[in-house]
Design a protein around this motif. Structure first.
Motif, short mmCIF file in Angstrom:
data_model
loop_
_atom_site.label_atom_id
_atom_site.label_comp_id
_atom_site.label_asym_id
_atom_site.label_seq_id
_atom_site.Cartn_x
_atom_site.Cartn_y
_atom_site.Cartn_z
N ASN A 143 0.82 -1.21 0.00
CA ASN A 143 0.00 0.00 0.00
C ASN A 143 0.85 1.27 0.00
N ASN A 144 2.12 1.13 -0.40
CA ASN A 144 3.05 2.26 -0.56
C ASN A 144 3.38 2.98 0.75
N HIS A 145 3.41 2.24 1.85
CA HIS A 145 3.90 2.80 3.10
C HIS A 145 5.39 2.46 3.23
N ILE A 146 6.16 3.44 3.69
CA ILE A 146 7.62 3.31 3.72
C ILE A 146 8.12 2.97 5.12
N PHE A 147 9.12 2.08 5.17
CA PHE A 147 9.87 1.86 6.41
C PHE A 147 11.33 1.66 6.05
N TYR A 148 12.21 1.73 7.05
CA TYR A 148 13.65 1.76 6.78
C TYR A 148 14.39 0.68 7.56
N LEU A 149 15.32 0.05 6.88
CA LEU A 149 16.27 -0.87 7.51
C LEU A 149 17.59 -0.14 7.68
N GLU A 150 18.14 -0.13 8.88
CA GLU A 150 19.47 0.41 9.12
C GLU A 150 20.35 -0.73 9.61
N PHE A 151 21.55 -0.78 9.07
CA PHE A 151 22.42 -1.94 9.26
C PHE A 151 23.85 -1.47 9.50
N ALA A 152 24.48 -1.98 10.54
CA ALA A 152 25.88 -1.67 10.80
C ALA A 152 26.61 -2.97 11.12
N MET A 153 27.82 -3.09 10.59
CA MET A 153 28.61 -4.28 10.88
C MET A 153 30.10 -3.97 10.75
N ASP A 154 30.93 -4.88 11.23
CA ASP A 154 32.37 -4.73 11.06
C ASP A 154 32.70 -4.65 9.58
N LYS A 155 33.66 -3.81 9.24
CA LYS A 155 34.14 -3.79 7.87
C LYS A 155 34.94 -5.08 7.64
N THR A 156 34.46 -5.91 6.73
CA THR A 156 35.08 -7.22 6.55
C THR A 156 34.86 -7.72 5.14
N GLU A 157 35.59 -8.74 4.77
CA GLU A 157 35.43 -9.43 3.50
C GLU A 157 35.55 -10.93 3.74
N PHE A 158 34.78 -11.69 2.98
CA PHE A 158 34.91 -13.14 2.97
C PHE A 158 35.46 -13.53 1.61
N ILE A 159 36.58 -14.24 1.62
CA ILE A 159 37.28 -14.60 0.39
C ILE A 159 37.24 -16.12 0.23
N ARG A 160 36.79 -16.58 -0.92
CA ARG A 160 36.69 -18.02 -1.17
C ARG A 160 38.08 -18.62 -1.37
N LEU A 161 38.41 -19.61 -0.53
CA LEU A 161 39.69 -20.30 -0.66
C LEU A 161 39.58 -21.53 -1.55
N ASP A 162 38.39 -22.14 -1.56
CA ASP A 162 38.22 -23.37 -2.32
C ASP A 162 36.76 -23.50 -2.72
N GLU A 163 36.49 -24.30 -3.73
CA GLU A 163 35.11 -24.53 -4.15
C GLU A 163 34.42 -25.44 -3.14
N PHE A 164 33.15 -25.15 -2.90
CA PHE A 164 32.38 -25.99 -1.99
C PHE A 164 30.92 -25.90 -2.39
N GLU A 165 30.15 -26.85 -1.91
CA GLU A 165 28.72 -26.88 -2.16
C GLU A 165 28.01 -26.87 -0.82
N TYR A 166 26.87 -26.21 -0.80
CA TYR A 166 26.05 -26.25 0.42
C TYR A 166 24.68 -26.81 0.06
N ASP A 167 24.06 -27.41 1.07
CA ASP A 167 22.78 -28.07 0.84
C ASP A 167 21.72 -27.05 0.43
N GLU A 168 20.98 -27.39 -0.62
CA GLU A 168 19.88 -26.54 -1.03
C GLU A 168 18.73 -26.69 -0.05
N GLU A 169 18.02 -25.57 0.19
CA GLU A 169 16.89 -25.61 1.09
C GLU A 169 15.68 -26.20 0.38
N PHE A 170 14.82 -26.84 1.16
CA PHE A 170 13.59 -27.36 0.60
C PHE A 170 12.45 -27.00 1.55
N ASP A 171 11.28 -26.92 0.99
CA ASP A 171 10.08 -26.60 1.75
C ASP A 171 9.38 -27.91 2.12
#
Length: 235
Positions: free
Chosen positions: A163-191
């Motif tokens: 219905n076009n009502h506005i709200f805001y998400l504010e987010f703060a976190m450590d400045k960081t990076e995640f770097i992939r070291l190797d290929e991996f697979e994770y389980d797909e979610e199911f309903d």
């Protein structure tokens, strides 16, 4: 040698935005969307009319704040309750109602649960959260929360209800990076509901069989369906 792009704080923010939109849309049976632009801010604040926050830590530390306008909070609350089958006559009309605060706090909990589950799988890290706190805030009051973050990165994203009502998400976190070291697979979610419905449709199709065929195939069909279901559940 891998050449995958590192996952940054803004990438993690995008995943959080997806969790907010997904959870609020699915639970309210309506469309909740986020803006395509993000705003850099100096710090997070709880603002009118209904503010909710939660702190998380573990693989990285951060703070999530959602500031709902009264109109956005009431719309999401009422659509959520109606989607749950509650009669409209029993619903609250004011954002200051304890029931509205409790429902919005529960939705915040579901949002963070969805976000943490995805992040834990995709980034292979562990995160825990504090119980979300919901406050009804006077228009003259703004509250800052100090989460003791290292080189904090703070962002604000706007969301829009159906219905076009506005709200805001504010987010703060450590400045960081995640770097992939190797290929991996994770389980797909199911309903689970979809899985049970799928197997239920197999049983429905069997209703067209003759009585003699049903008797002959009863044991085989039941065993096959049970084995297939247990296999898909990983049991």
């Amino acid at each position: 040698m891998t050449t995958a792009q590192p996952v940054t704080s803004d990438d993690i923010l995008l995943k959080l935005c997806h969790s907010v939109s997904h959870v609020l849309s699915s639970t309210s049976g309506s469309q909740v969307t986020h803006a395509g632009m993000v705003q850099s801010i100096s710090r997070t604040r709880l603002k009118p009319d209904l503010g909710c926050f939660s702190i998380f830590d573990g693989g990285f530390c951060g703070l999530v704040v959602i500031n709902f306008s009264a109109q956005a909070a009431i719309e999401i609350y009422r659509k959520y309750m109606l989607n749950m089958g509650m009669p409209e006559s029993e619903l609250a009309f004011s954002h200051t109602s304890d029931e509205v605060g409790n429902v919005m706090g529960e939705l915040m909990n579901q949002i963070l649960g969805d976000f943490i589950n995805k992040i834990s799988k995709e980034l292979q890290t562990s995160i825990s959260q504090s119980q979300p706190k919901m406050l009804t805030i006077n228009k003259e009051l703004t509250i800052s929360i100090d989460a003791n973050l290292d080189e904090a990165v703070a962002r604000r994203v706007s969301f829009r209800t159906e219905n076009n009502h506005i709200f805001y998400l504010e987010f703060a976190m450590d400045k960081t990076e995640f770097i992939r070291l190797d290929e991996f697979e994770y389980d797909e979610e199911f309903d689970p509901d979809s899985l049970l419905e799928e197997h239920g449709s197999h049983n429905t199709s069997a209703a067209s069989l003759s009585p003699w065929s049903k008797v002959a195939n009863k044991g085989v069909v039941a065993d096959d369906d049970a084995d297939d279901l247990l296999s898909e559940l990983g049991l």
